[in-house]
Design an enzyme around this catalytic site. Structure first.
Site, PDB file in Angstrom:
ATOM      1  N   ASP A   1       0.871  -1.162   0.000  1.00  0.00           N
ATOM      2  CA  ASP A   1       0.000   0.000   0.000  1.00  0.00           C
ATOM      3  C   ASP A   1       0.917   1.223   0.000  1.00  0.00           C
ATOM      4  O   ASP A   1       2.115   1.125   0.289  1.00  0.00           O
ATOM      5  CB  ASP A   1      -0.953  -0.017   1.199  1.00  0.00           C
ATOM      6  CG  ASP A   1      -2.166   0.886   0.956  1.00  0.00           C
ATOM      7  OD1 ASP A   1      -2.099   1.764   0.070  1.00  0.00           O
ATOM      8  OD2 ASP A   1      -3.190   0.726   1.655  1.00  0.00           O
TER       9      ASP A   1
HETATM   10  C1  BGC Z   1      -5.133   3.142   0.119  1.00  0.00           C
HETATM   11  C2  BGC Z   1      -5.207   2.160  -1.023  1.00  0.00           C
HETATM   12  C3  BGC Z   1      -5.036   2.892  -2.326  1.00  0.00           C
HETATM   13  C4  BGC Z   1      -3.721   3.639  -2.311  1.00  0.00           C
HETATM   14  C5  BGC Z   1      -3.441   4.412  -3.574  1.00  0.00           C
HETATM   15  C6  BGC Z   1      -3.912   4.033   0.036  1.00  0.00           C
HETATM   16  O1  BGC Z   1      -3.990   5.055   0.950  1.00  0.00           O
HETATM   17  O2  BGC Z   1      -5.151   2.443   1.337  1.00  0.00           O
HETATM   18  O3  BGC Z   1      -6.431   1.478  -1.000  1.00  0.00           O
HETATM   19  O4  BGC Z   1      -5.111   1.999  -3.404  1.00  0.00           O
HETATM   20  O5  BGC Z   1      -3.742   4.565  -1.243  1.00  0.00           O
HETATM   21  O6  BGC Z   1      -4.291   5.494  -3.673  1.00  0.00           O
END
Ligand code: BGC
Length: 717
Positions: A266
């Protein structure tokens, strides 16, 4: 065309790959060659530095191109409700483009409430086509974390509280999306069940609950959906961050499940080079450092050079990246070009919305409304005019348009009925808004109240959980006053689970509309005015009050000293309510229709006793006066287990459409997994020689058909 020119065209994105007819065409560019042959060929051509460059971002949502080999920049995008607007390159600010709109699908919880995996496929396919049109290679969805507490800030994105339902719904979505030449990314692996301290919280959960509740959707995504990428979660599990968690990534995902694709972090979920290098991370995204300083960039390269990390580990990571790239057609000229916001995509958005809305109460046939019998409708509540698609953070979509509830009602009935609107709540100085709403209610034939939550921080939004389960902005009081002024008040709620005790007995009808996407208003009006017969069912228990739900009853949310222990174990959602005999406000699997269904004639036909254990056959009849769809649900309970087992667990379901008076035989096949529990001592799944109760019906608390099945031979697998 000489190679250099071709490569520069590839690099700027004008062509996707060199011509296939070139006599010197290398194996990796030959779409007819087996995937692994292509992967190995390309791997053998990469320099050390090029390999490293594939393992980390070179901007917020991309990885570097390798022009000399025709490898384009890889583009990743959120996910999961459509293709997000472009971000970055180097910050979270929108890129400011004007060509990055997309179709906004309903939120994940609404898709789950359809209980229709075929629609999941359609939604995935539509998003995949839009992703291709927008030039994306990997889409960051679906999100499948289990709804453990009603307060979870991202519950709206996910697929509810049940492992069987979330598993089936995500598989369709993934298959549909990946059929378009785009990799899906199932997230967040694993145990990201709260937003509070999401980046640091350490989750402790017993092995059975891990395997039986929190992992099945991920396992299904891998083994049935063939998902190409998995995103690690922000939180820690048993003391190690999930994006670099040896047990989750190496042992379970890769060794046990045989996942061939790539694990990405993530965004800013990587914390340590050694763990990232050794514990299963293949692609590092979003770290708050210069790209060269990412843990899997220069520090990893240095560790490889000085022998701290094995070279085989590097090749494994690179292979996984190349495999995803090649399997999704990134290097092939035949890759689908995609399409954007087509009529078909809009239809999917509308279909998911109308099949996902759940009719919770409908006394005296209040709904559907008959336009010919109405002169004045008062639409009350801020959510009648509020746009939601862009909200909630990473899952937000810059929608081409968004039909609000008010617009949908006007589209459907505006010509024939006088429709007024009052906001009722939501602005400072709300007393005036409330009194105007009450006056409007008094002079209307019927009130359509549209309230609930929204995506503001602190409600249904990434990064924080909700503080309580109450309706905000004084809506409880407002609904009571509006209903006192006009007893024919239909309450439509947008958002996730809220407490309804203050007014649920006063109002004749309640409809849960979630966040229904850009066609939501039209879908809602279709249901209110009877063009559509509602058929959604709750993918999560609605408790009467927060303290009834397991994590809160046990006081183990949000954790202490940085650790949250899931003491409720297997008893998540309805499993807890059933065990403790707590009456929910609305049970898991519940949802009304404008028609009625009757269940009869359950027959349990044994299978081969090894893989196919049992087929349950039963009849469902539409006993009402109009066509409708019913979601027949099957639950299993083991009677004399040597290990604790829940009262009942969903193991199969089927959505069937029946004309008035029509009757249909439904068959649900159960394999050994439907009877198994995870034996933590023996580290395998086990089915005991025992009696099992099979229950079939229309919700977890309405199961008129029951039968017993004897399993004669114990099994492990
Ligand atoms: C989220 C993810 C997301 C990623 C990119 C993170 O903060 O938890 O679900 O895909 O950001 O935006």
């Amino acid at each position: 065309m000489n190679t250099q020119v071709l490569c520069s065209l590839v690099a700027v994105g004008l062509v996707t790959a060199p011509a296939r007819t070139s006599p010197a065409q290398p194996d990796y560019l030959d779409a007819k060659k087996p995937l692994e042959t292509r992967v190995e060929d390309l791997l053998s051509r990469l320099t050390f530095e090029e390999k490293i460059s594939l393992l980390h971002a070179d901007a917020k949502f991309t990885t570097a191109a390798i022009p000399r080999l025709g490898i384009p920049r890889r583009w990743l995008s959120d996910g999961p409700h459509g293709v997000r607007e472009d971000i970055g390159p180097d910050s979270w600010a929108p890129a400011g483009r004007t060509d990055d709109f997309s179709t906004a699908m309903p939120a994940g919880i609404c898709l789950a409430a359809t209980w229709n995996p075929g629609l999941g496929f359609d939604e995935g396919a539509a998003i995949g086509q839009e992703a291709r049109w927008r030039g994306k290679d990997i889409m960051l969805g679906p999100g499948v974390n289990i709804l453990r507490t009603p307060l979870g800030g991202r519950n709206f994105e996910y697929l509810g509280e049940d492992p069987c339902l979330s598993a089936q719904m995500c598989v369709g979505y993934i298959r549909g999306e990946q059929a378009q030449g785009v990799a899906a990314c199932v997230k967040h692996f694993a145990l990201n069940n709260q937003e509070y301290q999401r980046g640091t919280i350490n989750v402790e959960v017993d092995e059975r609950a891990l395997r039986e509740i929190y992992l099945p959707a991920f396992k299904a995504a891998v083994q049935s959906g063939g998902v190409w990428t998995v995103m690690g979660a922000y939180n820690q599990f048993r003391g190690q961050h999930c994006c670099q968690n040896d047990y989750l990534l190496n042992r379970i995902l890769k060794d046990e499940w045989g996942f061939p694709g790539l694990v990405m972090s993530d965004w800013d979920g990587t914390h340590d080079t050694r763990q990232a290098a050794l514990n299963g991370l293949d692609l590092e995204m979003g770290t708050g450092k210069k790209y060269d300083d990412f843990y899997l960039a220069r520090p990893y390269l240095e560790g490889l050079e000085n022998g701290e990390f094995p070279l085989a580990g590097l090749d494994d990571k690179v292979r996984r990246n190349l495999r995803v790239m090649i399997a999704t057609g990134v290097l092939d000229p035949t890759r689908p070009a995609g399409s954007l916001n087509t009529a078909a995509h809009q239809t999917v958005a509308r279909q998911v919305a109308q099949e996902g809305m759940v009719l919770l109460k409908n006394e005296n046939h209040t709904l559907p409304l008959e336009v010919s019998k109405l002169r004045n409708i008062a639409v009350i509540g801020q959510n009648a005019i509020r746009l939601h698609a862009h909200g909630g953070d990473s899952s937000g979509i810059k929608a081409f348009y968004e039909i609000t509830p008010l617009q949908g009602i006007l589209n459907r009935a505006g010509k024939d009925v006088n429709i007024t609107f009052s906001e009722g709540y939501g602005k400072p100085g709300g007393a005036d808004l409330a009194s105007r709403a009450i006056a409007a209610a008094q002079s209307a034939d019927v009130v359509i109240y549209v309230g609930g939550l929204n995506h503001d921080k602190g409600f249904d939004c990434e990064g924080a959980d909700r503080a309580d389960m109450k309706l905000p902005y004084g809506q409880d009081e407002l609904i009571r006053k509006v209903t006192a002024a006009n007893p024919k008040t239909i309450v439509v709620l947008e958002g996730t689970i809220v407490e309804m005790e203050a007014w649920r007995d006063e109002v004749p009808a309640i409809l849960e509309a979630w966040y229904p996407g850009m066609e939501g208003g039209n879908a809602l009006a279709g249901i209110l005015f009877g063009d559509i017969n509602p058929s959604g069912k709750l993918p999560a228990t609605f408790p009467k009050k927060l303290a009834d739900s397991p994590a809160h009853a046990l006081g183990n949310y949000p954790g202490t000293n940085g650790t949250v222990t899931y003491q409720e174990g297997l008893l998540v959602g309805y499993r807890w309510f059933d065990r403790k005999n707590i009456e929910p406000e609305f049970p898991f699997g519940f949802g009304l229709s404008y028609t009625t269904f009757e269940y009869s004639n359950l027959k349990l036909v044994p299978g081969d006793g090894t893989t196919e254990m049992l087929t349950a056959q039963f009849e469902v009849a539409n006993t009402g006066a109009r066509e409708g769809a019913e979601i027949a649900q099957l639950y299993v309970h083991q009677k004399n287990a040597t290990q604790p087992r829940p009262e009942r667990e969903l193991k199969g379901f089927q959505k069937i459409r029946l004309r008035a008076g029509e009757r249909q035989t439904v068959s649900i096949r159960l394999d050994k997994g439907a009877f198994a529990f995870y034996d933590a001592d023996r580290k395998c799944w086990a089915v005991e020689k025992d009696e099992f109760q099979i229950e079939v019906g229309s919700s977890s608390r309405d199961l008129p058909l029951q039968g017993d099945f004897s399993n004669l031979h114990a099994l492990t697998f």
